[in-house]
Design an enzyme around this catalytic site. Structure first.
Site, PDB file in Angstrom:
ATOM      1  N   HIS A   5       0.834  -1.204   0.000  1.00 34.35           N
ATOM      2  CA  HIS A   5       0.000   0.000   0.000  1.00 34.35           C
ATOM      3  C   HIS A   5       0.868   1.253   0.000  1.00 34.35           C
ATOM      4  O   HIS A   5       2.010   1.228   0.488  1.00 34.35           O
ATOM      5  CB  HIS A   5      -0.871   0.047   1.265  1.00 34.35           C
ATOM      6  CG  HIS A   5      -2.040  -0.899   1.255  1.00 34.35           C
ATOM      7  ND1 HIS A   5      -2.332  -1.718   2.318  1.00 34.35           N
ATOM      8  CD2 HIS A   5      -3.003  -1.126   0.331  1.00 34.35           C
ATOM      9  CE1 HIS A   5      -3.429  -2.425   2.042  1.00 34.35           C
ATOM     10  NE2 HIS A   5      -3.847  -2.089   0.839  1.00 34.35           N
ATOM     11  N   CYS A  42      -2.971   0.259   9.542  1.00 36.53           N
ATOM     12  CA  CYS A  42      -3.910  -0.776   9.081  1.00 36.53           C
ATOM     13  C   CYS A  42      -4.910  -1.180  10.165  1.00 36.53           C
ATOM     14  O   CYS A  42      -6.012  -1.647   9.862  1.00 36.53           O
ATOM     15  CB  CYS A  42      -3.160  -2.027   8.647  1.00 36.53           C
ATOM     16  SG  CYS A  42      -1.725  -1.707   7.616  1.00 36.53           S
TER      17      CYS A  42
HETATM   18  N1  GLY Z   1      -2.470  -8.932   4.813  1.00 35.44           N
HETATM   19  C1  GLY Z   1      -3.020  -7.670   4.573  1.00 35.44           C
HETATM   20  C2  GLY Z   1      -3.439  -7.513   3.171  1.00 35.44           C
HETATM   21  O1  GLY Z   1      -2.811  -8.097   2.303  1.00 35.44           O
HETATM   22  O2  GLY Z   1      -4.383  -6.851   2.886  1.00 35.44           O
END
Ligand code: GLY
Length: 264
Positions: free
Chosen positions: A168, A255
């Site tokens: 991300h 996250c």
């Molecule tokens: N493990 C977090 C994701 O890949 O979204």
């Protein structure tokens, strides 16, 4: 008060036993659920220590990655936008977050185009704009749809790019205050933070770029002493939280929560 880092609320979700099946770019070991739960409790305690109300949702066994709630929504003062995650196994998580957002916000909108994909981990909200990184999880159609959904709330979206091989956009950066970003050198070199003050993660400590500024605290993963010392020397109140188990699934501090101050 700065809307980009002063928050009255956060939403988190308990890790599920199925977390051992969570998505990962590279398998560096199975996450230990008990250890992850302990880290998660420390994380929530850090959020609460700033005076914020933290909603703790129940674990979702059907969704191994659902502890990473940030990917399900973008929360702004005026309202929330429910995302459309680009990982097929995570698509259903967003709809399950929507009722919790409706309980706190008058306005909840939704990314709905069949070809639109966007995850919250690719979105960095600063005091003046919303940066969205195209990635393997977030595409141009998702960014166009988000841009339209937030424009009447007065927000400007700028498309940027997540480095190749990085999950991300925010894997590699965080907001530290109204004008300062913590970023890896590889991301900052793209020029996407021109006009901001940038503090680089220390060489070899790129994995701590994903921190959060939450009220008076900068909450960062434990184990990155050079970057921590740089942040402390720059005047930030740093709180370290263990992240070894989430890191096995490419997860970090941002996250694990949705952070917001709903206006009505
Ligand atoms: N493990 C977090 C994701 O890949 O979204």
């Amino acid at each position: 008060m700065s809307a980009s880092y002063h928050f009255t609320h956060a939403i988190t979700r308990k890790p599920s036993a199925s977390i051992t099946s969570g998505l990962r770019a590279v398998d560096i070991g199975t996450p230990d659920l008990a250890k992850m739960q302990a880290h998660h409790a420390d994380y929530i305690a850090a959020l609460r220590s700033t005076g914020a109300e933290v909603v703790e949702l129940d674990a979702l066994e059907a969704f191994p990655d659902s502890v990473f709630v940030e990917d399900t929504a973008l929360c702004l003062p005026e309202g929330a936008v429910v995302m459309r995650p680009g990982a097929p196994s995570r698509l259903g998580e967003a709809a399950l977050m929507a009722p919790h957002l409706r309980a706190l916000y008058a306005q909840v909108r939704q990314i709905s185009g069949a070809d639109s994909f966007i995850e919250g981990g690719d979105i960095l909200t600063t005091e003046t704009e919303i940066l969205v990184g195209r990635s393997a999880r977030t595409n141009a159609a998702g960014i166009v749809e988000l841009t339209a959904l937030v424009s009447d709330w007065g927000h400007t979206v700028r498309e940027v790019f997540t480095p190749p091989g990085v999950l991300h956009f925010k894997t590699d950066c965080s907001l530290l205050d109204g004008e300062t970003i913590l970023a890896t050198e590889r991301l900052a070199a793209s020029g996407c933070f021109d006009g901001y003050k940038v503090i680089h993660t220390a060489i070899g400590e790129e994995a701590c770029a994903n921190t959060i500024r939450f009220n008076d605290l900068v909450i960062m993963p434990a184990g990155f002493p050079k970057t921590r010392d740089t942040l402390v020397a720059a005047g930030y109140a740093v709180r370290e939280v263990g992240n070894s188990e989430c890191a096995k699934l490419d997860g970090g501090m941002s996250c694990l929560s949705l952070r917001f101050s709903p206006r009505g």
